[in-house]
Design a protein around this motif. Structure first.
Motif, PDB file in Angstrom:
ATOM      1  N   GLY A 125      53.294  42.343  70.762  1.00 17.24           N
ATOM      2  CA  GLY A 125      54.341  41.593  70.949  1.00 17.24           C
ATOM      3  C   GLY A 125      55.003  41.757  72.261  1.00 17.24           C
ATOM      4  O   GLY A 125      56.175  41.430  72.388  1.00 17.24           O
ATOM      5  N   ARG A 165      54.725  39.616  74.496  1.00 13.37           N
ATOM      6  CA  ARG A 165      54.822  38.291  75.172  1.00 13.37           C
ATOM      7  C   ARG A 165      56.300  37.930  74.639  1.00 13.37           C
ATOM      8  O   ARG A 165      56.862  36.892  74.992  1.00 13.37           O
ATOM      9  CB  ARG A 165      53.801  37.274  74.881  1.00 13.37           C
ATOM     10  N   LEU A 166      56.764  38.490  73.394  1.00 13.92           N
ATOM     11  CA  LEU A 166      57.704  38.045  72.554  1.00 13.92           C
ATOM     12  C   LEU A 166      59.007  38.872  73.118  1.00 13.92           C
ATOM     13  O   LEU A 166      60.035  38.757  72.577  1.00 13.92           O
ATOM     14  CB  LEU A 166      57.466  38.034  71.104  1.00 13.92           C
ATOM     15  N   SER A 167      58.713  39.890  73.588  1.00 17.65           N
ATOM     16  CA  SER A 167      60.093  41.003  73.746  1.00 17.65           C
ATOM     17  C   SER A 167      60.744  40.779  74.903  1.00 17.65           C
ATOM     18  O   SER A 167      61.920  41.164  74.961  1.00 17.65           O
ATOM     19  CB  SER A 167      59.147  42.504  74.157  1.00 17.65           C
ATOM     20  N   ARG A 168      60.220  39.963  75.956  1.00 18.76           N
ATOM     21  CA  ARG A 168      60.887  39.581  77.149  1.00 18.76           C
ATOM     22  C   ARG A 168      61.409  41.106  77.906  1.00 18.76           C
ATOM     23  O   ARG A 168      62.598  41.224  78.385  1.00 18.76           O
ATOM     24  CB  ARG A 168      62.017  38.705  76.873  1.00 18.76           C
ATOM     25  N   VAL A 186      50.513  34.140  66.554  1.00 17.87           N
ATOM     26  CA  VAL A 186      51.435  34.994  67.286  1.00 17.87           C
ATOM     27  C   VAL A 186      51.209  34.382  69.038  1.00 17.87           C
ATOM     28  O   VAL A 186      52.230  34.513  69.718  1.00 17.87           O
ATOM     29  CB  VAL A 186      50.803  36.454  67.297  1.00 17.87           C
ATOM     30  N   LEU A 194      53.376  31.294  69.115  1.00 17.77           N
ATOM     31  CA  LEU A 194      54.697  31.558  69.279  1.00 17.77           C
ATOM     32  C   LEU A 194      55.101  32.405  70.468  1.00 17.77           C
ATOM     33  O   LEU A 194      56.298  32.071  71.099  1.00 17.77           O
ATOM     34  CB  LEU A 194      54.908  32.784  67.898  1.00 17.77           C
ATOM     35  N   GLY A 195      54.405  33.283  70.991  1.00 15.07           N
ATOM     36  CA  GLY A 195      54.547  33.441  72.411  1.00 15.07           C
ATOM     37  C   GLY A 195      54.717  32.615  73.460  1.00 15.07           C
ATOM     38  O   GLY A 195      55.592  32.649  74.365  1.00 15.07           O
ATOM     39  N   TRP A 228      57.983  30.855  72.933  1.00 14.12           N
ATOM     40  CA  TRP A 228      59.172  31.760  73.641  1.00 14.12           C
ATOM     41  C   TRP A 228      59.094  32.218  74.917  1.00 14.12           C
ATOM     42  O   TRP A 228      60.323  32.064  75.520  1.00 14.12           O
ATOM     43  CB  TRP A 228      59.016  33.130  72.987  1.00 14.12           C
ATOM     44  N   GLN A 229      58.102  31.857  75.745  1.00 18.78           N
ATOM     45  CA  GLN A 229      58.223  31.862  77.206  1.00 18.78           C
ATOM     46  C   GLN A 229      58.278  30.675  77.914  1.00 18.78           C
ATOM     47  O   GLN A 229      58.183  30.371  78.968  1.00 18.78           O
ATOM     48  CB  GLN A 229      56.880  32.579  77.427  1.00 18.78           C
TER      49      GLN A 229
END
Length: 206
Positions: A72, A74-77, A130, A133-134, A137-138
């Protein structure tokens, strides 16, 4: 990077084996409850270790936390709690899939090879989902990600259909549906690499 993938594959295999064994030692409900408690404690410990680590300093705390909450990021920032929650969800999903793979747990018994291959297919499908999605998100504002959202829809549909087929007692069809796309993509990439190795890097492709 390859070393990281190998480590994560080993982690998933170890977790799946543990949950598969646990599912045979007690009832399904109790096994899920035990695994939920273990993963909650592990992710909380990983977050605590990172919280108490000094910025810019690599110690045993960072290394241990990397095994406990590896998912997670890559999704957490940069938000620790997001990575911890996502890692908990991932570990629960891996454990749930392993519980479901036990003969007669959710469907009619099937061969060990089919169940193992199906589990691997689900892991690959979920990892691809995932990753995409990453990437979305980025992406920077204004980037064209519509095609990536279409890919997310396709992967989600494939994974959901495969799980549905397995639950309804058709493990072989579930394997074909869930493992077909990764096999096709992997086979195509392998064929391309083999072609490059045989004919050389100087081959013109246009």
């Amino acid at each position: 990077m390859i070393r990281l993938y190998i480590i994560r594959a080993v982690l998933i295999a170890a977790v799946a084996s543990t949950c598969y064994w646990l599912g045979g030692e007690c009832s399904l409900g109790l096994a899920i409850l035990i695994w939920a408690g273990v993963t909650t404690g592990a992710c909380a410990l990983g977050a605590a270790l990172l919280r108490t680590s000094r910025v810019g300093e690599i110690t045993w705390r960072n290394r241990a936390a990397g095994y406990l909450i590896p998912w997670g990021w890559r999704l957490s920032r940069g938000r620790l709690w997001v990575a911890a929650v996502f890692s908990w969800v991932t570990w629960m999903a891996v454990g749930g899939a392993a519980f479901a793979m036990r003969p007669g747990a959710m469907t009619e018994p099937s061969t060990t090879g089919v169940r193992a291959a199906l589990f691997a297919a689900w892991v690959i499908d979920a990892a691809a989902l995932v990753y995409v999605l990453g990437t979305i998100w980025q992406a920077t504002p204004g980037s064209r990600v519509r095609s990536l959202w279409k890919l997310v829809t396709v992967i989600t549909a494939v994974l959901g259909a495969s799980v549905g087929l397995y639950v309804t007692g058709r493990p072989t069809e579930a394997l074909m549906f869930g493992g077909g796309p990764p096999l096709a993509v992997g086979g195509g990439m392998g064929l391309f690499v083999l072609t490059v190795l045989i004919f050389g890097r100087n081959t013109r492709w246009n």
